[in-house]
Design a protein around this motif. Structure first.
Motif, PDB file in Angstrom:
ATOM      1  N   ASP A   1     -16.948  53.488 -25.311  1.00 17.26           N
ATOM      2  CA  ASP A   1     -15.890  54.486 -25.387  1.00 17.26           C
ATOM      3  C   ASP A   1     -14.738  53.911 -26.212  1.00 17.26           C
ATOM      4  N   PRO A   2     -14.377  54.525 -27.343  1.00 16.38           N
ATOM      5  CA  PRO A   2     -13.326  53.952 -28.188  1.00 16.38           C
ATOM      6  C   PRO A   2     -11.925  54.062 -27.585  1.00 16.38           C
ATOM      7  N   THR A   3     -11.762  54.882 -26.556  1.00 18.58           N
ATOM      8  CA  THR A   3     -10.435  55.016 -25.947  1.00 18.58           C
ATOM      9  C   THR A   3     -10.162  53.921 -24.920  1.00 18.58           C
ATOM     10  N   VAL A   4     -11.201  53.228 -24.475  1.00 21.69           N
ATOM     11  CA  VAL A   4     -11.047  52.160 -23.487  1.00 21.69           C
ATOM     12  C   VAL A   4     -11.029  50.823 -24.218  1.00 21.69           C
ATOM     13  N   PRO A   5     -10.005  49.999 -24.009  1.00 22.59           N
ATOM     14  CA  PRO A   5      -9.986  48.705 -24.686  1.00 22.59           C
ATOM     15  C   PRO A   5     -11.100  47.796 -24.173  1.00 22.59           C
TER      16      PRO A   5
ATOM     17  N   ARG B   1      -1.707  46.464 -25.469  1.00 22.27           N
ATOM     18  CA  ARG B   1      -0.818  47.591 -25.691  1.00 22.27           C
ATOM     19  C   ARG B   1      -1.374  48.396 -26.855  1.00 22.27           C
ATOM     20  N   ALA B   2      -1.106  49.675 -26.819  1.00 28.61           N
ATOM     21  CA  ALA B   2      -1.663  50.572 -27.823  1.00 28.61           C
ATOM     22  C   ALA B   2      -1.026  50.315 -29.189  1.00 28.61           C
ATOM     23  N   ILE B   3      -1.789  50.468 -30.246  1.00 25.21           N
ATOM     24  CA  ILE B   3      -1.288  50.326 -31.611  1.00 25.21           C
ATOM     25  C   ILE B   3      -0.618  51.641 -31.991  1.00 25.21           C
ATOM     26  N   GLU B   4       0.618  51.561 -32.427  1.00 28.73           N
ATOM     27  CA  GLU B   4       1.426  52.751 -32.665  1.00 28.73           C
ATOM     28  C   GLU B   4       0.830  53.643 -33.755  1.00 28.73           C
ATOM     29  N   GLU B   5       0.346  53.045 -34.849  1.00 32.52           N
ATOM     30  CA  GLU B   5      -0.228  53.833 -35.937  1.00 32.52           C
ATOM     31  C   GLU B   5      -1.493  54.555 -35.484  1.00 32.52           C
ATOM     32  N   LEU B   6      -2.280  53.894 -34.651  1.00 33.98           N
ATOM     33  CA  LEU B   6      -3.503  54.509 -34.157  1.00 33.98           C
ATOM     34  C   LEU B   6      -3.186  55.681 -33.230  1.00 33.98           C
ATOM     35  N   GLN B   7      -2.168  55.544 -32.414  1.00 34.02           N
ATOM     36  CA  GLN B   7      -1.773  56.630 -31.521  1.00 34.02           C
ATOM     37  C   GLN B   7      -1.263  57.829 -32.323  1.00 34.02           C
ATOM     38  N   LYS B   8      -0.531  57.571 -33.403  1.00 39.48           N
ATOM     39  CA  LYS B   8      -0.055  58.661 -34.250  1.00 39.48           C
ATOM     40  C   LYS B   8      -1.215  59.393 -34.906  1.00 39.48           C
ATOM     41  N   ALA B   9      -2.219  58.624 -35.335  1.00 40.97           N
ATOM     42  CA  ALA B   9      -3.395  59.231 -35.967  1.00 40.97           C
ATOM     43  C   ALA B   9      -4.177  60.053 -34.967  1.00 40.97           C
ATOM     44  N   LYS B  10      -4.278  59.608 -33.735  1.00 36.99           N
ATOM     45  CA  LYS B  10      -4.978  60.371 -32.702  1.00 36.99           C
ATOM     46  C   LYS B  10      -4.254  61.673 -32.398  1.00 36.99           C
TER      47      LYS B  10
END
Length: 87
Positions: A59-63, A74-83
């Motif tokens: 699952d790509p949402t689970v680290p 911690r979540a990567i900010e750019e990746l969260q914006k893209a999601k």
């Protein structure tokens, strides 16, 4: 000469034979256990019929934990914006 005949002839080899048998049994049991454990999804597994490509079930949402030494995820900010943009 048979192994048992040799052990009966040279009785000082009996403890060595017992220790080596116990060690070989422990190593083989540990090897089988290591091949069957599934701590990480990318480890080699003997189960090729059940899931031959285990990386597709990740699952790509689970680290995923590969190796962590005193680190916090911690979540990567750019990746969260893209999601958020793709939703």
């Amino acid at each position: 000469m048979n192994v048992f005949q040799l052990l009966m002839k040279k009785k000082e080899l009996i403890p060595l034979a017992l220790i080596m048998t116990f060690a070989a049994n422990g190593v083989s049991c540990f090897a089988v256990h290591s091949l069957k454990k599934t701590d990480l999804s990318f480890t080699f597994s003997v189960d090729r019929k059940g899931n031959p490509e285990p990386w597709e079930a990740v699952d790509p949402t689970v680290p995923q934990k590969l190796m962590t030494i005193n680190q916090q995820w911690r979540a990567i900010e750019e990746l969260q914006k893209a999601k958020r943009a793709s939703k």
